[in-house]
Design a protein around this motif. Sequence first.
Motif, short mmCIF file in Angstrom:
data_model
loop_
_atom_site.label_atom_id
_atom_site.label_comp_id
_atom_site.label_asym_id
_atom_site.label_seq_id
_atom_site.Cartn_x
_atom_site.Cartn_y
_atom_site.Cartn_z
N ARG A 48 29.38 37.07 45.29
CA ARG A 48 29.07 37.53 43.96
C ARG A 48 29.92 36.93 42.96
NH1 ARG A 48 28.74 41.36 47.43
NH2 ARG A 48 31.22 41.96 47.40
N ASP A 49 29.63 36.61 41.77
CA ASP A 49 30.18 36.40 40.85
C ASP A 49 31.70 37.29 40.48
OD1 ASP A 49 28.52 34.40 40.24
OD2 ASP A 49 27.72 35.19 38.53
N SER A 50 31.30 38.65 40.68
CA SER A 50 32.16 39.50 40.52
C SER A 50 33.51 39.44 41.32
CB SER A 50 31.73 40.84 40.54
OG SER A 50 31.16 41.07 41.68
N ASP A 51 33.16 39.00 42.53
CA ASP A 51 34.22 38.77 43.31
C ASP A 51 35.35 37.66 43.01
OD1 ASP A 51 33.15 40.52 45.34
OD2 ASP A 51 31.98 38.95 46.41
N ILE A 52 34.71 36.65 42.44
CA ILE A 52 35.67 35.59 41.90
C ILE A 52 36.32 35.98 40.72
CG2 ILE A 52 35.55 33.21 40.79
CD1 ILE A 52 32.82 32.88 42.78
N ARG A 53 35.73 36.67 39.70
CA ARG A 53 36.23 37.22 38.91
C ARG A 53 37.33 38.16 38.90
NH1 ARG A 53 30.87 37.13 36.48
NH2 ARG A 53 30.56 35.16 35.29
N ALA A 54 37.13 38.86 40.17
CA ALA A 54 38.23 39.79 40.52
C ALA A 54 39.46 39.37 40.99
CB ALA A 54 37.79 40.92 41.54
N LEU A 55 39.00 38.07 41.68
CA LEU A 55 39.92 37.50 42.09
C LEU A 55 40.90 36.71 41.21
CD1 LEU A 55 40.57 35.74 45.30
CD2 LEU A 55 39.95 33.78 43.80
#
Length: 158
Positions: free
Chosen positions: A12-19
């Motif tokens: 998910r895009d959100s996983d990368i943003r959270a990272l």
Amino acid sequence: MTTEYSPRLFARDSDIRALGEGLLACALPREAWTHEAHLAACLWLLSERPDIDVDAEIAAIIRRFNESVGGVNDDMQGYHDSITRAYVAGVRLFLSQTAETGLANRVNALLLSDIGRRDWPLRFYSRERLFSVPARRGFVEPDLAPLPDAPSPADERP
């Protein structure tokens, strides 16, 4: 000898943003700071954080994170300037050429490309030069081939 390369991909895009946000906030667990995470965070910074001057700030961002999880940045471990700057150049080149849309799709395509490989900087550097103390402590020019140069956004305007 060619080794099999199978990176961990992102769902998910959100996983990368959270990272990326976790990196900036020094809130990631140390074990989450993998090769894939380095490249995902770099792509995220370059494509979604125009407020951050990656060239000027990446060393401090990574050094600060390393120290926040108990790591050290010295002649033998921690932040490696030449490797980081080689990958920043590679990620910029990738972004200038990819047709992928969506953050996770772009990151996953990067990870599966030649640029995403762990040994990619060795196309430009001999092992001796890349893994030297001067290359870790500051940027040293490659000795095998120049790093790729991606067009800047200003160069792409009509």
